[in-house]
Design a protein around this motif. Structure first.
Motif, short mmCIF file in Angstrom:
data_model
loop_
_atom_site.label_atom_id
_atom_site.label_comp_id
_atom_site.label_asym_id
_atom_site.label_seq_id
_atom_site.Cartn_x
_atom_site.Cartn_y
_atom_site.Cartn_z
N PHE A 1 -19.89 61.80 -59.28
CA PHE A 1 -19.09 60.68 -59.78
C PHE A 1 -19.37 60.41 -61.27
O PHE A 1 -18.86 59.43 -61.82
CB PHE A 1 -19.41 59.41 -58.98
CG PHE A 1 -18.99 59.48 -57.54
CD1 PHE A 1 -17.67 59.26 -57.16
CD2 PHE A 1 -19.91 59.77 -56.54
CE1 PHE A 1 -17.28 59.31 -55.83
CE2 PHE A 1 -19.54 59.83 -55.20
CZ PHE A 1 -18.21 59.60 -54.85
N TRP B 1 -13.79 61.33 -55.76
CA TRP B 1 -13.13 60.04 -55.79
C TRP B 1 -11.93 59.99 -54.82
O TRP B 1 -11.46 58.91 -54.47
CB TRP B 1 -12.63 59.72 -57.20
CG TRP B 1 -13.72 59.52 -58.19
CD1 TRP B 1 -14.30 60.46 -59.00
CD2 TRP B 1 -14.38 58.28 -58.50
NE1 TRP B 1 -15.27 59.91 -59.79
CE2 TRP B 1 -15.35 58.56 -59.51
CE3 TRP B 1 -14.24 56.97 -58.04
CZ2 TRP B 1 -16.15 57.57 -60.05
CZ3 TRP B 1 -15.06 55.98 -58.57
CH2 TRP B 1 -16.00 56.28 -59.56
N VAL C 1 -9.47 53.06 -55.63
CA VAL C 1 -10.09 54.21 -56.29
C VAL C 1 -9.71 54.31 -57.76
O VAL C 1 -10.56 54.57 -58.62
CB VAL C 1 -9.74 55.53 -55.55
CG1 VAL C 1 -9.94 56.73 -56.45
CG2 VAL C 1 -10.60 55.68 -54.31
N TYR D 1 -12.35 54.19 -60.72
CA TYR D 1 -12.46 55.35 -61.62
C TYR D 1 -12.41 54.90 -63.08
O TYR D 1 -13.18 55.38 -63.91
CB TYR D 1 -11.35 56.36 -61.32
CG TYR D 1 -11.54 57.69 -62.01
CD1 TYR D 1 -12.26 58.72 -61.40
CD2 TYR D 1 -10.99 57.93 -63.27
CE1 TYR D 1 -12.43 59.94 -62.03
CE2 TYR D 1 -11.15 59.15 -63.90
CZ TYR D 1 -11.88 60.15 -63.29
OH TYR D 1 -12.06 61.36 -63.92
#
Length: 429
Positions: free
Chosen positions: A199, A244, A265, A269
């Motif tokens: 991530f 993700w 998401v 992000y």
């Protein structure tokens, strides 16, 4: 009868012989002293021979980068087509000792090798071929690090395989120090590294070996722990996408590590990218470091997208690229792409965006499919007979598509190197 009288030597001859004898004794004595000193490593000449690399600095000439080895100004290398080339490709084979089983598709039973023989051809210019020795010279005394998930690990392995064949045995090595892998080219004092951070920001999936968790949790404002291991790296190449995309929402913290909330998401992000951008601006020295960001690696989970009329197929048994130049699959999220562009455009430090998404989107044939691993083990015969469930249409076979990503990265590295060298060179009188 006369008797011969013994002849006596003249005084000059006696003096000469005495001088020669004395000189011989001095030479022999000096030789003995020198030999004794050699044994004890005290002779200045011997100490000169025993100097280590740290005791001297070799003056090296700059690497010559010609015009045809860099991307032409104004040329978009990301627009083009895949052309068949079974002469120049593949550049290396599956015998490269640094490939993991997950990507060695032919060795794992894939019946065709066509995926190894496609070359990316930009419409308006040429993509320079990767010269391993030249790249290693540019990387001399430097660190190149790939940061991201297993897709990025594939790019790391591709790069190592592209350069390792020109390095003599005994002068190269690979260390596994989780979350890092470090390939060392000893004669160049250079390393090519990989850092597991799916991530980019910190998460409960940061263990490079045991990262499968039931509930993923990301810490959207936490990156310092990772950043410590990126500090001082000369060339950083970041990537983060597929982790993700597991679900539309993701559990995350922001501000308080105890306040766990469910975020959309795309929102999460963006917050993660802003945290990364802040680290870039506060930690990167643009005079000595260079940063690249890879765009998302596409997936090919549903073949109805390129094969009208199909209902339940995927990348399994595909052997040729998509020829429609306007193709864009649902495995490439436009909102994520826009987020990356927005964040990079606001940075005060130059980060080069390598937009490999669409050129990779054409390559439905390049995935590991049923010829890879699942949870660390190769698929069984029974699993391979069920590609609808078990085909991996996310990861890429090697040699394959990631080699082209590295050729594009290589061209940019050479261009950056020449640009920096030209700035340092004095203007002609």
């Amino acid at each position: 009868m006369t008797t011969a009288q013994p002849q006596t030597l003249p005084s000059r001859q006696i003096q000469f012989l005495f001088t020669v004898a004395l000189a011989s004794l001095l030479i022999l004595g000096s030789a003995r002293i020198m030999l004794d000193n050699l044994k004890n490593n005290q002779n200045p000449f011997l100490r000169l021979l025993h100097l280590t690399k740290r005791d001297y600095k070799v003056v090296r000439l700059p690497v010559n980068v010609s015009d045809d080895e860099v991307i032409e100004d104004g040329c978009n290398v990301f627009e083009g087509k895949w052309v068949w080339d079974n002469v120049s490709f593949p550049v290396y084979g599956e015998s490269c000792p640094y490939l993991v089983k997950q990507v060695t598709c032919r060795r794992n039973g894939r019946p065709d090798s066509f995926y190894q023989n496609w070359r990316w051809q930009p419409h308006a210019c040429q993509l320079p071929r990767l010269n391993a020795l030249k790249l290693l010279e540019v990387l001399r005394d430097k660190r190149l690090m790939f940061v991201g998930d297993s897709i990025q690990r594939g790019m790391f392995e591709s790069m190592v395989c592209l350069v390792q064949s020109v390095i003599p045995e005994g002068k190269k090595s690979l260390q596994r120090i989780p979350p890092r892998k470090i390939f060392t080219a000893e004669d160049f004092n250079a390393t090519i590294e990989y850092f597991w951070a799916p991530f980019i920001i910190e998460s409960n999936s940061d263990n490079a070996i045991n990262h499968t968790v039931r509930k993923r949790l990301v810490r959207l404002d936490s990156i310092a722990k990772h950043g410590k291991q990126w500090e001082g790296v000369d060339i950083l190449v970041f990537e983060s996408y597929i982790w993700w995309m597991y679900k539309p929402q993701i559990n995350a913290t922001f501000g308080s590590p105890y306040d766990v909330r469910e975020y959309n998401v795309t929102t999460a992000y963006r917050l993660a990218m802003e945290t990364w951008a802040n680290w870039i601006e506060t930690s990167i020295d643009p005079n000595t470091q260079k940063v690249y960001f890879m765009s998302m690696s596409p997936t090919h989970l549903w073949d109805w997208e390129w094969k009208p009329g199909s209902h339940d197929g995927n990348c399994f048994n595909e052997t040729h690229p998509i020829q429609d130049p306007s193709y864009w699959g649902t495995g490439s999220n436009l909102h994520i792409m826009e987020t990356v562009r927005d964040v990079l455009s606001q940075l005060q430090i130059d980060v080069t965006f390598l937009n490999v998404t669409q050129l990779s989107d054409y390559r439905k044939d390049g995935h590991t499919s049923v010829y890879g691993e699942r949870r660390g083990k190769l698929l069984t015969k029974e699993q391979r007979l069920n590609p609808k469930t078990f085909a991996d249409c996310i990861h890429w076979c090697l040699p394959g598509v990631p080699d082209t990503w590295n050729e594009i990265l290589y061209a940019h590295i050479l261009k950056d190197y020449r640009s920096k060298r030209n700035k340092l060179s004095p203007a002609p009188l």
